[in-house]
Design a protein around this motif. Structure first.
Motif, mmCIF file in Angstrom:
data_model
loop_
_atom_site.group_PDB
_atom_site.id
_atom_site.type_symbol
_atom_site.label_atom_id
_atom_site.label_comp_id
_atom_site.label_asym_id
_atom_site.label_seq_id
_atom_site.Cartn_x
_atom_site.Cartn_y
_atom_site.Cartn_z
ATOM 1 N N ARG A 160 0.841 -1.133 0.090
ATOM 2 C CA ARG A 160 -0.034 0.210 -0.055
ATOM 3 C C ARG A 160 0.885 1.255 0.113
ATOM 4 N NH1 ARG A 160 -3.435 -3.160 3.390
ATOM 5 N NH2 ARG A 160 -5.336 -3.567 2.432
ATOM 6 N N ARG A 201 0.676 3.886 -3.030
ATOM 7 C CA ARG A 201 0.444 5.352 -2.903
ATOM 8 C C ARG A 201 1.523 6.454 -3.265
ATOM 9 N NH1 ARG A 201 -3.660 9.123 -2.224
ATOM 10 N NH2 ARG A 201 -3.095 10.656 -0.475
ATOM 11 N N ILE A 232 -2.219 10.061 3.900
ATOM 12 C CA ILE A 232 -3.112 8.995 3.940
ATOM 13 C C ILE A 232 -3.390 8.496 5.262
ATOM 14 C CG2 ILE A 232 -1.198 7.100 3.707
ATOM 15 C CD1 ILE A 232 -3.122 5.745 1.880
ATOM 16 N N GLU A 275 -5.948 3.229 6.443
ATOM 17 C CA GLU A 275 -5.996 2.801 5.045
ATOM 18 C C GLU A 275 -4.523 1.744 4.649
ATOM 19 O OE1 GLU A 275 -7.056 5.448 1.682
ATOM 20 O OE2 GLU A 275 -7.684 6.713 3.044
ATOM 21 N N GLY A 323 -5.151 -1.382 6.562
ATOM 22 C CA GLY A 323 -6.409 -2.126 6.017
ATOM 23 C C GLY A 323 -7.158 -2.800 7.113
#
Length: 540
Positions: A8, A12, A58, A62, A65
């Motif tokens: 992730r 990102r 972020i 996120e 998860g």
């Protein structure tokens, strides 16, 4: 099952068109170490994870998860169901299903929950048939009515020489018994309909869990209401039992009584609000921490009913039991937010590295109250460590829990016997810590301690409970409880599972139940000494 945090971060970073070297420079690590993190070959947590989230703009949730972890947890439970556990599932099948087809994974989880509800409803009906005297009586009347109708019908059929009067008498008996039988059947259906409504949700706790996870265990409306109520209280004096007692009397006409009997004879609790007499009663043995918290809770429920109603407005609570439990949980949340103001307690917690004993002295609170509040520090942009919370009685039964997405918790019954929550009973009033590793490789820091309410006399039995906080080991270095631990030494981890039924460790010497093997292999736990296919006396 750990979410792919590194992947992730990489996705990102690329979407923001930031180079790997650039991000490494911003967060203060080498590009080679960031490369290991992005390929999920190194754990990341604590202050470093916060810096990454800030520079990538972020939320940490996120990256970690959390919603996926909850779905993985639900699938783990569904796939371990005895109805399907023998199917040849692949090791990463659940994770791939969540990653590639999240809607299908959610559908499977919902279907499994519906199946569990249906089975529980059937069990509830069976229990009612066996134990409910009213249902037993109704069923007996139905059998008696059918027998009487059959007897009259057989006479009409087998005796040809009945005169008209006798035939009419039997026909009248059949009509009378049929009408009575119809009334009894309607009563029986009514009883089952009532039972179905009462048991429509077989697990109110699951509904509360869903509410907590949906809100990330953080209710901004209640936090705002708590700030206003705390300011009002402090406008009349220092926050504490004395000021709360005076303000409850002045604003709501509530009298606080400590000691003496409650209005209900043999009332077993330590406190009770007698609404008719506007009297808040406390057992003489209650601690000041308990009185402060419950007085804050009463003041909040009386002064801010709209905030509580708003917090519950969109919740799916299908039974009176679920609504009662949710209302109690929300009232306790509001009280906790009043006793521990958000910004102040977060600053204090970070400053003392989440030392619970220190915080309980600062806020004149109990160990369990502090642990509860730490679980709720989830304000976006001002987040504390994400904790899960468990409480167990001495028999090992889980009596309260606040879920942590990713950590597979049994919904009822007992957890893994190796968890610190049970080890704490061996060393009362001493904090017990352990780093655990699940079979999927996920690692957590567990912190547990026994708590007990104060007894009022020698005749009362002291019943202790154990409370436990759990956080991902990625955040452990932010706590005082990681002091002296080598978090990179995997050999020191305690191998555990969620519970024996859901655990895949076949070689665990502490296993109490048969393993549920995805391959369908027979378990060696409590196996006979002789193979089932071989008996004494068989020819060699």
């Amino acid at each position: 099952m750990r979410a792919p945090i590194g992947f992730r971060i990489s996705n990102r970073r690329k979407s923001l068109k930031i180079s790997q070297a650039g991000l490494a420079r911003l967060i203060g690590i080498s590009p080679s170490y960031l490369n290991l993190i992005e390929n999920n070959k190194r754990d990341i947590g604590g202050a470093l994870l916060n810096r990454v989230a800030a520079h990538l703009d972020i939320d940490i949730d996120e990256l970690t998860g959390q919603s996926e972890q909850k779905l993985l947890q639900d699938l783990e439970e569904a796939f371990a169901d005895p109805m399907v556990e023998s199917l040849p599932f692949q090791p990463d099948e659940r994770r791939e299903l969540v990653a590639q087809y999240p809607a299908s994974a959610a559908a499977l989880a919902r279907l499994h929950r519906a199946y569990g509800n249906a089975v529980s409803n059937a069990d509830a009906y069976a229990d009612r048939l066996r134990s409910d005297p009213l249902l037993s009586q109704l069923l007996h009347r139905i059998v008696s009515g059918v027998t009487a109708i059959r007897s009259s019908a057989e006479i009409l059929e087998d005796v040809p020489d009945l005169d008209d009067a006798e035939r009419q008498r039997f026909l009248s008996a059949i009509g009378r018994e049929t009408r009575a039988l119809s009334d009894v059947a309607r009563n029986l259906i009514g009883q089952f309909d009532t039972s179905s409504q009462i048991r429509r949700s077989v697990s109110p706790v699951r509904e509360i869990d869903d509410l907590i996870i949906e809100r990330d265990n953080h209710f901004p409306t209640l936090e705002h209401a708590a700030e206003e109520l705390r300011a009002e209280i402090e406008g009349h004096g220092a926050f504490g039992v004395a000021t709360l007692t005076a303000l409850l009397d002045k604003r709501f006409g509530v009298t606080v009584v400590v000691g003496g009997p409650p209005d209900e004879e043999d009332f077993p609790g330590q406190y009770r609000f007698e609404s008719a007499g506007r009297r808040m009663w406390f057992h003489g043995a209650t601690t000041l921490a308990t009185r402060q918290f419950q007085l804050a809770r009463l003041f909040g429920e009386l002064a801010a009913p709209d905030a509580i109603a708003e917090a519950l407005q969109s919740a799916v609570l299908s039974t009176p039991t679920a609504r009662r439990l949710a209302s109690r949980a929300i009232g306790s949340y509001l009280a906790g937010a009043m006793v521990f103001p958000y910004e102040q307690v977060l600053e204090d917690a970070e400053g003392c590295a989440y030392d619970i004993d220190h915080l309980r002295q600062v806020y004149h609170a109990s160990y369990e109250q502090v642990a509860h509040r730490l679980v709720t520090l989830r304000r976006p942009g001002q987040q504390g460590i994400p904790f899960g919370f468990l409480r167990s009685d001495p028999a090992g039964r889980l009596t309260k829990h606040f879920p942590l997405p990713g950590l597979l918790l049994p919904n009822s019954g007992h957890a893994c016997p190796l968890w610190a929550i049970y080890g704490a009973f061996r060393t009362p009033d001493v904090s017990t810590r352990q780093v655990v590793r699940f079979s999927d490789g996920s690692r957590y820091l567990f912190l547990a301690r026994t708590v007990q309410r104060r007894t009022a006399s020698f005749r009362e039995q002291v019943v202790a409970s154990s409370v436990m906080l759990a956080c991902d080991v990625l955040h452990a270095d932010r706590t005082i409880y990681a002091t002296g631990l080598d978090l990179n030494d995997l050999s020191a981890d305690v191998p555990v599972g969620p519970s024996c039924r859901l655990c895949t460790r076949r070689d665990c010497a502490s296993r109490q139940e048969e393993t549920l093997s995805p391959s369908g292999d027979s378990s060696r736990t409590r196996a006979p000494l002789l193979p089932a296919a071989f008996a004494l006396g068989d020819p060699g």
